[in-house]
Design an enzyme around this catalytic site. Structure first.
Site, PDB file in Angstrom:
ATOM      1  N   GLY A 131       0.829  -1.202   0.000  1.00  0.00           N
ATOM      2  CA  GLY A 131       0.000   0.000   0.000  1.00  0.00           C
ATOM      3  C   GLY A 131       0.864   1.253   0.000  1.00  0.00           C
ATOM      4  O   GLY A 131       2.065   1.213   0.303  1.00  0.00           O
ATOM      5  N   CYS A 132       0.246   2.386  -0.317  1.00  0.00           N
ATOM      6  CA  CYS A 132       1.007   3.639  -0.452  1.00  0.00           C
ATOM      7  C   CYS A 132       1.517   4.140   0.898  1.00  0.00           C
ATOM      8  O   CYS A 132       2.725   4.382   1.066  1.00  0.00           O
ATOM      9  CB  CYS A 132       0.173   4.687  -1.165  1.00  0.00           C
ATOM     10  SG  CYS A 132      -1.490   4.918  -0.498  1.00  0.00           S
ATOM     11  N   PHE A 133       0.625   4.305   1.878  1.00  0.00           N
ATOM     12  CA  PHE A 133       1.076   4.713   3.203  1.00  0.00           C
ATOM     13  C   PHE A 133       2.024   3.661   3.786  1.00  0.00           C
ATOM     14  O   PHE A 133       3.016   3.993   4.442  1.00  0.00           O
ATOM     15  CB  PHE A 133      -0.114   4.908   4.147  1.00  0.00           C
ATOM     16  CG  PHE A 133      -0.603   6.324   4.250  1.00  0.00           C
ATOM     17  CD1 PHE A 133       0.269   7.373   4.508  1.00  0.00           C
ATOM     18  CD2 PHE A 133      -1.956   6.617   4.097  1.00  0.00           C
ATOM     19  CE1 PHE A 133      -0.183   8.677   4.606  1.00  0.00           C
ATOM     20  CE2 PHE A 133      -2.423   7.922   4.197  1.00  0.00           C
ATOM     21  CZ  PHE A 133      -1.537   8.955   4.452  1.00  0.00           C
ATOM     22  N   ALA A 136       5.594   4.210   2.405  1.00  0.00           N
ATOM     23  CA  ALA A 136       6.287   5.378   2.962  1.00  0.00           C
ATOM     24  C   ALA A 136       6.679   5.157   4.417  1.00  0.00           C
ATOM     25  O   ALA A 136       7.789   5.510   4.841  1.00  0.00           O
ATOM     26  CB  ALA A 136       5.394   6.614   2.836  1.00  0.00           C
TER      27      ALA A 136
END
Length: 320
Positions: A131-133, A136
């Protein structure tokens, strides 16, 4: 040339994959699948693709060497049950169907964070894109976890409206989003389990992770800040991070303050570390549609196909 198909090509991540893959020297787009827009040219939905890719979307699946699933969460499993994919095809799923539950029929999905799992990705036939979060935040925490320095972590992160997908929602209307921010899914975001799965596997003790995500008044990008109690010096921490990512081509440790525009339109993750007293703050910034989705999927494809990892991903940020 390897043939490529994209299921859900009309969404944000699907269209970004089209933009990247049309310039990739080792692949050829063969199938852009969409039930809702079948018969429509992809460039009619995304005019930025005009003259770059004018392929028609189709609702008829044809087998390809490499298949990207760019479907809403929990729909990849249903699609695979309804369509027979060649067992030798490489499947990369950009949804969250296989991140936590990796076994699906005869396929075992490898978690596709290259900075953590590159050796397994090299031989994978099925990859679950992070996933994106989750991307990061994990990139900000994994070096600390590798040194067993994590106990209580407090993270905030802000994301652009494209993180909510193409379907219009009340919180993605321009009139609502513009000049506005808000917290959402406080301490309950769907990426928390995914983050803890990997961080706890690396860290010697169980991590207490507290995450508050925010909606930003911009289209794309993610910026996160994680606060952790730590007795290491700033110099020791910077060395730890640089050593951890010494072989990572897309993660960079910055000596200067970072901002989101430095990564938008790239597959990079920038990390900055600050320290005050007994606490450190680790900042990370990525493009949610690239390193947080389509760019990372392309990176995983390159690794799995034994191609140069940066192929098709040598992109300059939109700095102005």
């Amino acid at each position: 040339m390897k043939s490529v198909g994209i299921i859900g090509a009309n969404g944000y991540t699907g269209s970004e994959l089209v933009r990247l893959l049309v310039f990739h020297p080792e692949v050829e787009l063969k199938c852009l699948f969409s039930r809702s827009n079948s018969g429509t040219k992809i460039s009619e939905i995304y005019p930025d693709l005009s003259g770059i890719c004018d392929m028609e979307l189709t609702n008829v699946f044809q087998n390809v060497d490499i298949l990207f699933l760019c479907l809403p969460h929990k729909e990849s499993q249903n699609w695979l049950l309804q369509n027979e994919v060649n067992k030798e095809s490489l499947i990369i799923d950009l949804g969250n169907d296989f991140r936590l539950e990796s076994q699906f029929g005869k396929r075992n999905f490898i978690y596709g964070l290259p900075e953590l799992n590159k050796e397994n990705i090299k031989s994978a036939k099925s990859i679950a894109n992070p996933g994106c979060f989750a991307t990061a935040i994990q990139l900000a925490l994994l070096p600390l976890a590798s040194a067993n320095l994590l106990q209580d972590v407090y993270t905030t992160g802000i994301t652009g409206s494209t993180g909510a997908g193409q379907k219009l929602q009340s919180a993605t209307h321009f009139t609502w989003r513009n000049d506005n921010i808000s917290a959402y899914k406080t301490l309950t975001h769907q990426h928390v389990e995914e983050i803890l799965m990997n961080v706890n596997a690396v860290n010697s003790g169980k991590v207490q992770f507290n995450f508050v995500p925010w909606r930003g008044d911009f289209a794309r990008g993610i910026f996160t800040s994680s606060t952790i109690k730590c007795d290491k010096t700033l110099e020791e921490l910077k060395l730890l991070f640089k050593n951890f990512y010494k072989d990572s081509l897309f993660v960079h440790i910055s000596e200067k303050p970072i901002d989101m525009k430095q990564v938008v339109n790239t597959n990079k993750c920038l990390i900055e570390i600050e320290k005050q007293g007994d606490f450190i703050v680790v900042h990370s910034a990525i493009d949610n549609l690239l390193k947080g989705a389509s760019g990372q999927a392309l990176q995983n494809m390159n690794i799995a196909m034994n191609w140069e990892e940066t192929l098709g991903l040598k992109l300059k940020p939109i700095a102005f």
